[in-house]
Design an enzyme around this catalytic site. Structure first.
Site, PDB file in Angstrom:
ATOM      1  N   ASP A 271       0.874  -1.169   0.000  1.00 28.44           N
ATOM      2  CA  ASP A 271       0.000   0.000   0.000  1.00 28.44           C
ATOM      3  C   ASP A 271       0.922   1.233   0.000  1.00 28.44           C
ATOM      4  OD1 ASP A 271      -3.160   0.601   1.728  1.00 28.44           O
ATOM      5  OD2 ASP A 271      -2.106   1.737   0.179  1.00 28.44           O
TER       6      ASP A 271
HETATM    7  C1  GLC Z   1      -4.256   4.342  -0.093  1.00 24.21           C
HETATM    8  C2  GLC Z   1      -5.170   3.195   0.296  1.00 24.21           C
HETATM    9  C3  GLC Z   1      -5.279   2.137  -0.772  1.00 24.21           C
HETATM   10  C4  GLC Z   1      -5.159   2.775  -2.139  1.00 24.21           C
HETATM   11  C5  GLC Z   1      -3.744   3.286  -2.267  1.00 24.21           C
HETATM   12  C6  GLC Z   1      -3.513   3.995  -3.603  1.00 24.21           C
HETATM   13  O1  GLC Z   1      -3.532   4.775   1.011  1.00 24.21           O
HETATM   14  O2  GLC Z   1      -4.910   2.552   1.533  1.00 24.21           O
HETATM   15  O3  GLC Z   1      -6.529   1.460  -0.584  1.00 24.21           O
HETATM   16  O4  GLC Z   1      -5.440   1.828  -3.157  1.00 24.21           O
HETATM   17  O5  GLC Z   1      -3.386   4.149  -1.197  1.00 24.21           O
HETATM   18  O6  GLC Z   1      -4.261   5.172  -3.670  1.00 24.21           O
END
Ligand code: GLC
Length: 720
Positions: A271
């Site tokens: 993430d």
């Molecule tokens: C965010 C979220 C995740 C998302 C990623 C990209 O922090 O936790 O669900 O897909 O970053 O935006």
């Protein structure tokens, strides 16, 4: 599923330098303006970027995101394919969570439809709209089991039941990926957040979690297992730790369980910045530590913090990370790129997508997701000839219907507000009196004019989603005031609640004669709600999540094990004694929802009340039939639900577990017979070591309208 690309991937890998291999594991944030673009192109030409995340902030669902610049993406791709040494195309990822230009209900709402087939069709439409403009990969579906609606991200999940969330996760993956991942209209899906993020302590985002392996296997993992079985191409690791072990650097979760037990073949992406967060979590001192811990654990691609890009080459040269581990990760990425068909078709060919069907399906799913939870004296459906007073903070609102995570949703006239929808549904009939925007200080007068008061209530979408948790999930005070004013005038009152979580409605419930939970249901959410309250659509949604009476009752979920003291209510609690200051039972239980008609269930017919373990292992099933009659005046849709209870086992088992459901349309006076078959896969559970077991003994089987049904038969599994 992806093994067939192994050979070709190995051939490509053989031609890569160490630097190029590292580049394949780096997902860089897209540059979209000024001289950053030329610098970005240079990095692409040098093979430093294997994937691009199409967003411009860490919380893409909360902040305004720039649109997908298809031409620019094709320029970047040209640099990768035609001007880099390796000629490997990049894969573009974006948060296409529950819609693109056409926005569908938030996933929590979609789960309340209990209609996986419709969800799959809708997610196919979402994929078409996004893929056409150049996105290859979506960071969706999110399937974090959640029992704490204070957590803002409960909107994105598929909720408290492992079986329902598994059905929905599978449907969303199949919708996004289609029958062929290389189809230009398909998106690579991403099962997230693996794993346990929904158990964030206190419903506070990004918090620690404590999850036993027993809970993990039986409640949290099932939707991920279903997503893997559906062929999901990628998994996103979660920010959280489990019992002191960050998932980001855990061989147990990322390799032993995800690959060893679930059989996942795609690649794992971190993430946002979660590789670098190992420093905050106290497991790493520097970028190199973060990279070594994460990649060795099985985290293949690094999102946005570029730690892999900065340190991996040196780590391999020094032997701290073996080239074998590096190659393993690169092969996984290459196989998904090959499966997506990027080598054959690296460039987007944008063309017009007819959104007509999308809009129609979007409204259907919105309507099926809405849950009628109260309807005293048949206040609903309203007659279009009535005098209606319309008030509340969400009658003029448009953006709220998109919920959080709607990066590309078309607004304006494309997303009618509730006032426009009610006006369109009433047409030239009846009379409509509407409170002004803002403080509703004309509400007493407006309420005096109508026979019935309809209040558009709920919560701001900005109070839902990532990093948007609430310590109090009641309605905002001014909304209770509006309901009291309407009731004080002796009016029939209808509450339409546009929300992103199961709000605690105990305080307002007595002032509302009817309550429709309309969720944040997307582009056609306002219309679907208006059509339901005026009877153009039958309400058919069922609660995929428990509605607690008040915030203080959280966590409250249906599939609990028995408490040591005998209980006379379900949810494992005695209504009278769970709290001295309130009744602890749910306001609306799991599976609950009303229709405009009434259904009557027959006793359960069971062909075989006894089955041997041997027969079960051979695939024999227990068969149950029930007759459901529509004893009302209107057509209705009933979601017939089958629950089990394993009465005595080597571990404590839930009082109810949903194991099957079927939506069925029944005409007035009609009776339909519904049959269910369940076998080994529905009667067992996972032990803490991850092994699956079915144990002999008595099982209670319940078939009814929600988790509190008493319509039961008892069957026995013999151990011969
Ligand atoms: C965010 C979220 C995740 C998302 C990623 C990209 O922090 O936790 O669900 O897909 O970053 O935006």
């Amino acid at each position: 599923m992806y093994e067939k690309f192994e050979k070709r991937a190995r051939e490509i890998l053989a031609g890569l330098s160490l630097k190029e291999k590292v580049g394949q594991l780096n997902q860089a944030v897209v540059a979209m303006e000024g001289d950053d673009i030329e610098k970005y192109k240079e990095r692409v030409r040098r093979g430093e970027i294997g994937s691009v995340i199409l967003c411009n902030s860490p919380t893409a669902g909360n902040d305004e995101q720039k649109a997908v610049l298809t031409d620019l993406l094709n320029e970047y791709q040209y640099c990768a394919v035609e001007e880099s040494q390796s000629s490997i195309p990049m894969i573009y990822g974006r948060d296409v969570i529950h819609g693109h230009h056409t926005v569908y209900p938030i996933p929590l709402a979609s789960a309340c439809s209990f209609d996986p087939e419709l969800v799959r069709d809708c997610y196919r439409c979402i994929a078409k709209e996004a893929a056409t403009e150049g996105t290859h990969w979506t960071f969706s579906p999110m399937m974090d089991l959640c029992r704490d609606p204070r957590w803002g991200r409960i909107i994105e999940g598929l909720e408290e039941d492992p079986y329902l969330s598994s059905q929905m996760a599978s449907a969303m993956v199949k919708g996004f990926q289609g029958d062929d991942l290389s189809d230009p209209y398909s998106l690579v899906a991403c099962a997230k957040h693996y794993v346990g993020y929904g158990f964030s302590e206190g419903g506070r985002d990004y918090n620690r979690t404590e999850i036993s392996d027993y809970t993990l296997y039986n409640y949290v993992l099932p939707p991920f297992r279903a997503a893997v079985e559906a062929g999901v191409g990628t998994v996103m690791s979660s920010f959280n730790d489990i019992n002191g072990e960050p998932v980001t650097s855990s061989k147990k979760y990322l390799t032993a369980i995800l690959r060893g037990q679930l059989g996942f073949e795609g690649f794992v992406v971190s993430d946002w910045y979660s590789v670098s967060q190992l420093k905050q979590q106290g497991l790493a001192e520097n970028e190199a530590d973060c990279t070594a811990l994460a990649l060795n654990a099985g985290l293949d691609m690094d999102m946005s913090d570029e730690h892999y890009a900065h340190t991996l080459e040196e780590l391999v040269l020094s032997g701290r990370v073996s080239e074998e581990v590096l190659d393993r990760a690169v092969l996984r990425v290459l196989k998904i790129k090959l499966a997506k068909g990027l080598f054959e078709r690296p460039y987007a060919q944008p063309h017009h997508v007819d959104r007509g069907e999308h809009i129609e399906l979007c409204e259907r799913l919105a309507a099926e997701s809405m849950v009628l939870v109260k309807n005293e004296a048949g206040v609903l459906p309203l007659s279009k000839d009535q005098k209606i007073s319309l008030g509340g903070p969400y009658i003029y609102e448009r953006r709220c219907h998109h919920g959080s995570w709607a990066l590309d949703g078309y607004l304006g006239a494309s997303t009618p507000n509730f006032l426009e929808a009610v006006r369109e549904v009433m047409g030239e009939r009846g009379e409509l009196f509407v409170t002004s925007e803002g403080l509703h200080d004309d509400s007493n007068y407006i309420f005096s004019l109508g026979d019935t008061v309809v209040l558009a209530l709920g919560e701001n979408y900005t109070d839902t989603g990532e990093a948007r948790c609430r310590s109090n999930i009641g309605l905002y005070p001014q909304q209770l005031e509006l309901a009291k004013r309407a009731k004080a005038q002796g009016k029939k009152t209808v509450g339409v609640v546009f929300c992103g979580r199961p709000l605690a409605l105990e305080n307002i419930e007595p002032y509302l004669d009817a309550i429709l939970i309309a969720w944040h249901s997307g582009t056609r959410g306002a219309h679907a709600a208006a059509r339901i309250i005026f009877g153009d659509y039958e309400p058919s949604g069922r609660c995929a999540v428990t509605f607690a009476r008040k915030t203080g009752h959280i966590p409250l979920y249906y599939n609990v094990t028995a408490t040591p003291r005998e209980v006379d209510g379900y949810y494992g609690i005695r209504p009278s004694s769970s709290y001295v200051d309130s009744i602890g039972t749910p306001l609306y239980p799991f599976g609950y929802g009303l229709s405009y008609t009434k259904f009557k269930y027959s006793d359960i017919l069971c062909e075989n009340t006894e089955i041997s373990m041997e027969a079960l292992k051979k695939g024999e099933k227990l068969c149950f039939r029930v007759k459901v009659s529509n004893v009302g005046e209107r057509e209705g849709v009933e979601t017939v639900q089958l629950y089990i209870r394993d009465v005595k086992a080597s571990m404590m088992r839930p009082l109810r577990e949903l194991k099957a459901f079927e939506r069925v349309i029944i005409l007035p006076g009609e009776e339909k017979e519904i049959a269910f078959e369940i076998g080994k896969g529905s009667l067992g559970f996972y032990l803490a070591d991850g092994s699956y077991t079915v144990e002999p003994g008595e099982f209670e089987i319940y078939i009814g309208e929600n988790c509190l049904t008493h319509n039961k038969v008892t069957v026995k599994i013999t151990d011969r």
